[in-house]
Design an enzyme around this catalytic site. Structure first.
Site, PDB file in Angstrom:
ATOM      1  N   ASP A 249      19.375   6.139  26.295  1.00  0.00           N
ATOM      2  CA  ASP A 249      18.934   7.509  26.610  1.00  0.00           C
ATOM      3  C   ASP A 249      17.615   7.491  27.380  1.00  0.00           C
ATOM      4  O   ASP A 249      17.452   8.193  28.385  1.00  0.00           O
ATOM      5  CB  ASP A 249      18.722   8.317  25.313  1.00  0.00           C
ATOM      6  CG  ASP A 249      20.040   8.830  24.729  1.00  0.00           C
ATOM      7  OD1 ASP A 249      21.070   8.786  25.424  1.00  0.00           O
ATOM      8  OD2 ASP A 249      20.022   9.284  23.571  1.00  0.00           O
TER       9      ASP A 249
ATOM     10  N   HIS B 170      22.478   6.187  31.494  1.00  0.00           N
ATOM     11  CA  HIS B 170      22.621   5.775  30.096  1.00  0.00           C
ATOM     12  C   HIS B 170      23.584   4.585  29.996  1.00  0.00           C
ATOM     13  O   HIS B 170      23.263   3.562  29.395  1.00  0.00           O
ATOM     14  CB  HIS B 170      23.130   6.967  29.276  1.00  0.00           C
ATOM     15  CG  HIS B 170      23.523   6.667  27.870  1.00  0.00           C
ATOM     16  ND1 HIS B 170      22.772   7.062  26.777  1.00  0.00           N
ATOM     17  CD2 HIS B 170      24.591   6.010  27.351  1.00  0.00           C
ATOM     18  CE1 HIS B 170      23.367   6.661  25.666  1.00  0.00           C
ATOM     19  NE2 HIS B 170      24.481   6.021  25.986  1.00  0.00           N
ATOM     20  N   GLU B 171      24.750   4.708  30.610  1.00  0.00           N
ATOM     21  CA  GLU B 171      25.733   3.618  30.517  1.00  0.00           C
ATOM     22  C   GLU B 171      25.209   2.352  31.189  1.00  0.00           C
ATOM     23  O   GLU B 171      25.399   1.250  30.682  1.00  0.00           O
ATOM     24  CB  GLU B 171      27.075   4.041  31.128  1.00  0.00           C
ATOM     25  CG  GLU B 171      27.754   5.230  30.433  1.00  0.00           C
ATOM     26  CD  GLU B 171      27.930   5.063  28.925  1.00  0.00           C
ATOM     27  OE1 GLU B 171      27.974   3.912  28.455  1.00  0.00           O
ATOM     28  OE2 GLU B 171      28.005   6.074  28.212  1.00  0.00           O
TER      29      GLU B 171
ATOM     30  N   HIS C 153      22.801   0.469  29.011  1.00  0.00           N
ATOM     31  CA  HIS C 153      23.436  -0.309  27.938  1.00  0.00           C
ATOM     32  C   HIS C 153      23.571  -1.788  28.313  1.00  0.00           C
ATOM     33  O   HIS C 153      23.569  -2.657  27.442  1.00  0.00           O
ATOM     34  CB  HIS C 153      24.825   0.251  27.621  1.00  0.00           C
ATOM     35  CG  HIS C 153      24.807   1.320  26.571  1.00  0.00           C
ATOM     36  ND1 HIS C 153      24.074   1.217  25.406  1.00  0.00           N
ATOM     37  CD2 HIS C 153      25.467   2.507  26.506  1.00  0.00           C
ATOM     38  CE1 HIS C 153      24.275   2.308  24.680  1.00  0.00           C
ATOM     39  NE2 HIS C 153      25.103   3.111  25.323  1.00  0.00           N
TER      40      HIS C 153
ATOM     41  N   GLU D 205      21.497   2.970  21.677  1.00  0.00           N
ATOM     42  CA  GLU D 205      21.735   4.289  22.265  1.00  0.00           C
ATOM     43  C   GLU D 205      20.423   4.949  22.681  1.00  0.00           C
ATOM     44  O   GLU D 205      20.350   5.592  23.730  1.00  0.00           O
ATOM     45  CB  GLU D 205      22.494   5.187  21.279  1.00  0.00           C
ATOM     46  CG  GLU D 205      23.891   4.690  20.964  1.00  0.00           C
ATOM     47  CD  GLU D 205      24.784   4.563  22.187  1.00  0.00           C
ATOM     48  OE1 GLU D 205      24.544   5.300  23.171  1.00  0.00           O
ATOM     49  OE2 GLU D 205      25.695   3.727  22.161  1.00  0.00           O
TER      50      GLU D 205
HETATM   51 ZN   LIG Z   1      25.779   4.947  24.767  1.00  0.00          ZN
END
Ligand SMILES: [Zn+2]
Length: 694
Positions: free
Chosen positions: A595, A524-525, A528, A591
């Site tokens: 995900d 997830h990070e 980003h 986000e």
């Molecule tokens: Zn996030």
């Protein structure tokens, strides 16, 4: 920390439950106790009567959701996040309590005193409002609009918090090697501009109750009811004007909407009635010639307001913010009234939190790298860091493979994406070098003074970055925090020790569950770096287009698909005259993209790991295949309940979707899920058409 720079988190931190009333029975009866450890994979949380292909969240979390209502002192209750947060806080409390009674080092004495001052509510009651006197005197000396800049500077420098706008130092968005000054909008008390501006029965009612609350706080401070009512109207009038002048959260997601470099002369032209020269002098920042005025329109409007609002209205506004921002550190009557509106009415919290929780969190916020030093010694073994290094490397490889194979990107852009990925840095656990708290003065008998000195210390530390080289080793989260972030200007991913524990990461469980937990968090990070915001920065952290125009167009078609999908999800149902509220697919786009990408690349990393170990994804453990355990482990990170008030608030303010949609939105875009559970094409979690960015 001042919200100038917007690192991308795993979870919103903004809905922390409000603290406790000092003398309620809950406070005195509540004895800290260790919460249970949370299992990484828990069949008893599942609702096995639900069909995973129809509603996977219900299948993976249904029983937990049914049996775990939001506790009275919380507004949101999540199986993994909340229980681990409570556990970390309890372990931190033990350190603080010990340090307050019997400190072994000067640093323990300092944070022990900070905690002890917070716990001493009798003294807080005795002192009344006198600790606010110095700031109140500054506000009383306001005679004309020209002096507002100086007042703001002095309040900020003293840690009392100038409310009207935010100022701080952060990396230049277009030259990340530089640290520059920046001005940002601010000035509101309610959670979002919509609370002031949108006309529907719910917001009309909230505004009415907000004015009543502000009036009550002024009367508690000693004003007559008539005077207090007039002052509350002034506060509402100024805040409503500021709300109108504010850029929406969704528009602020585009870095171009928050990057406007001005010379000091241009700033003076933009807002001639705000004496910024005096503000910069009084806030004690170093010299500079240019700065980022993130939201110019806001400052233009403030400039107008300064002459159109009478000076008495401004005094009311500043007094209100001083009382409001100090309410948790003031006598019981202020605390209770603040809780009644901001806790109960706005967030649906039934009871205040026990004082020890409130004071533990406050000490962690104020002196995080002091308390964290001792905390990690006991709670973060070196072996955890070594395992994380291995996992991060596995995820980096998967993201690299994913970039190579995505169908919509040209070879040229793929090369640029790979170059960015190669420059990713990661930070795991806690800082290599701890911050010094030598300059922070803490007194055992002065809660409000400590709070202001801690805020001033933080402001001073931030402003001290001006013009200095960037320190890549600085952290934006404290070690016990259960969260993670990607910082686009640093191009780094950050995982505090607080999240590197069960249920996210468990050295004793099969890899599928760990990849579904901490693996998806890492993915997830990383994603980003390539979402609607992150993709606008290059590997060095500079705003610069590295996609070809055709690839950017293809990217946006794909992110549009995700935005439209999530905009269809319900955040809160209609009832009475309160309308249904949907998610804002644009606000949550980054986000949701993270995900979706995280779920896919962690799965790829799991396949690689199993292949290395000569194991199959179809191998069963306790009746579930490794693929199924991966998806159930992932979903169970997000089992949660929250109050309806918070669901509605977060739908407007939180860039993260609620747990149900973080799970169902992600799995229905990933074919491996439908295959793992033998779903039929066309079922809700295995649709004919789905969205995919990464
Ligand atoms: Zn996030």
């Amino acid at each position: 920390m001042r919200p100038l720079h917007l690192p991308l988190l795993l979870l919103a931190g903004a809905v922390a439950a409000l603290g406790q009333s000092q003398t309620t029975p809950a406070a005195n009866d509540s004895k800290p106790a260790p919460p249970p450890e949370v299992k990484s994979f828990d069949p008893s949380a599942m609702d096995k009567t639900a069909d995973p292909c129809t509603d996977f969240y219900q299948y993976a979390c249904g029983n937990w959701v049914k049996n775990n209502a939001v506790p009275a002192d919380q507004v949101r209750w999540a199986r993994s996040f909340s229980l681990l947060q409570e556990r970390n806080r309890y372990l931190l409390w033990k350190d603080l309590d010990e340090a307050a009674k019997d400190p072994k080092t000067p640093l323990q004495k300092k944070y022990g005193d900070f905690y002890a001052a917070c716990m001493n509510t009798d003294l807080v009651d005795q002192k009344g409002l006198t600790p606010l006197d110095p700031a109140m005197k500054l506000i009383d000396s306001l005679h004309n609009g020209k002096q507002i800049a100086s007042l703001m500077g002095k309040l900020d420098a003293d840690g009392a918090g100038g409310p009207l706008f935010n100022f701080g130092v952060s990396q230049d968005e277009k030259d990340s090697s530089k640290q520059i000054a920046g001005l940002f909008q601010g000035g509101l008390s309610l959670p979002d501009r919509d609370y002031y501006l949108v006309d529907n029965p719910r917001f009309t009612q909230i505004r009415k109750e907000y004015i009543a609350h502000v009036t009550k706080m002024f009367t508690l401070a000693g004003d007559s009811p008539e005077q207090a009512a007039k002052e509350a109207q002034s506060v509402m009038s100024i805040e409503t004007a500021l709300a109108k002048a504010s850029t929406s959260r969704t528009d602020l997601r585009d870095p171009a909407n928050r990057y406007h470099i001005y010379t000091l002369a241009q700033l003076d032209e933009l807002a001639p009635d705000i004496d910024f020269g005096v503000y910069f002098k009084d806030v004690k920042v170093g010299q500079f010639d240019t700065l980022n005025v993130a939201t110019p329109n806001f400052f233009k409007e403030v400039n107008t307001l300064i002459s159109t609002e009478p000076i008495d209205a401004w005094k009311s506004y500043f007094r209100w913010h001083l009382i409001h921002s100090s309410a948790n550190n003031l006598p019981k009557a202020f605390f209770d009234e603040n809780f009644a509106f901001f806790g109960r009415t706005l967030a649906g919290q039934k009871e205040p939190q026990p004082r020890w929780k409130q004071c533990t969190s406050m000490t962690d916020r104020a002196m995080g790298e002091a308390v964290g030093q001792d905390w990690v010694k006991q709670n973060f073994p070196p072996s955890a860091k070594a395992s994380m290094d291995k996992l991060v490397a596995a995820l980096e490889k998967s993201l690299g493979d994913d970039i190579k194979t995505v169908p919509w990107m040209s070879d040229e852009t793929k090369k640029a994406a790979e170059a960015k990925l190669a420059l990713f840095r990661n930070k795991i656990g806690y800082p290599d070098k701890w911050r010094s708290y030598a300059a922070l003065k803490v007194e055992r008998n002065d809660l409000l003074g400590n709070a202001h000195r801690a805020a001033a210390f933080e402001m001073d530390w931030n402003l001290g970055h001006l013009g200095k080289p960037v320190d890549e080793k600085e952290w934006g989260m404290t070690p016990p925090t259960v969260n993670a972030y990607y910082d686009p200007s640093m191009n780094d991913i950050n995982f505090p020790a607080g999240i590197l524990q069960p249920p996210f990461f468990d050295p004793n469980i099969d890899p599928a569950v760990n990849f579904g937990g901490i693996g998806v968090v890492i993915g997830h990070e990383m994603t980003h770096g390539f979402d609607d915001q992150g993709s606008k920065y290059d590997g060095k952290g500079n705003l610069r287009e590295w996609q070809t125009p055709a690839d950017r167009k293809a990217f946006e078609e794909r992110t549009d698909c995700v935005a439209n999908e999530y905009s269809g999800f319900e955040a809160a149902p209609a009832h009475g005259d309160v309308p249904e509220q949907k998610l804002n697919g644009r606000l949550t786009l980054g986000e949701n993209t993270a995900d979706n990408g995280g779920l896919r690349i962690a799965y790829m990393a799991l396949l690689d790991t199993l292949a290395d170990e000569k194991k199959s994804i179809d191998e069963k453990i306790d009746g579930y295949t490794e693929a199924q355990r991966y998806f159930i482990g992932f979903a169970q990170v997000w089992c949660q309940n929250q109050t309806e008030q918070v669901s509605r608030q977060l739908a407007l303010t939180d860039p993260h979707s609620p747990g149900r949609w973080r799970v169902n939105g992600s799995v229905q875009n990933f074919d491996a899920f439908g295959k793992a559970f033998g779903c039929k094409k066309g079922q809700p979690m295995y649709p004919e058409n789905s969205c995919r960015v990464w």
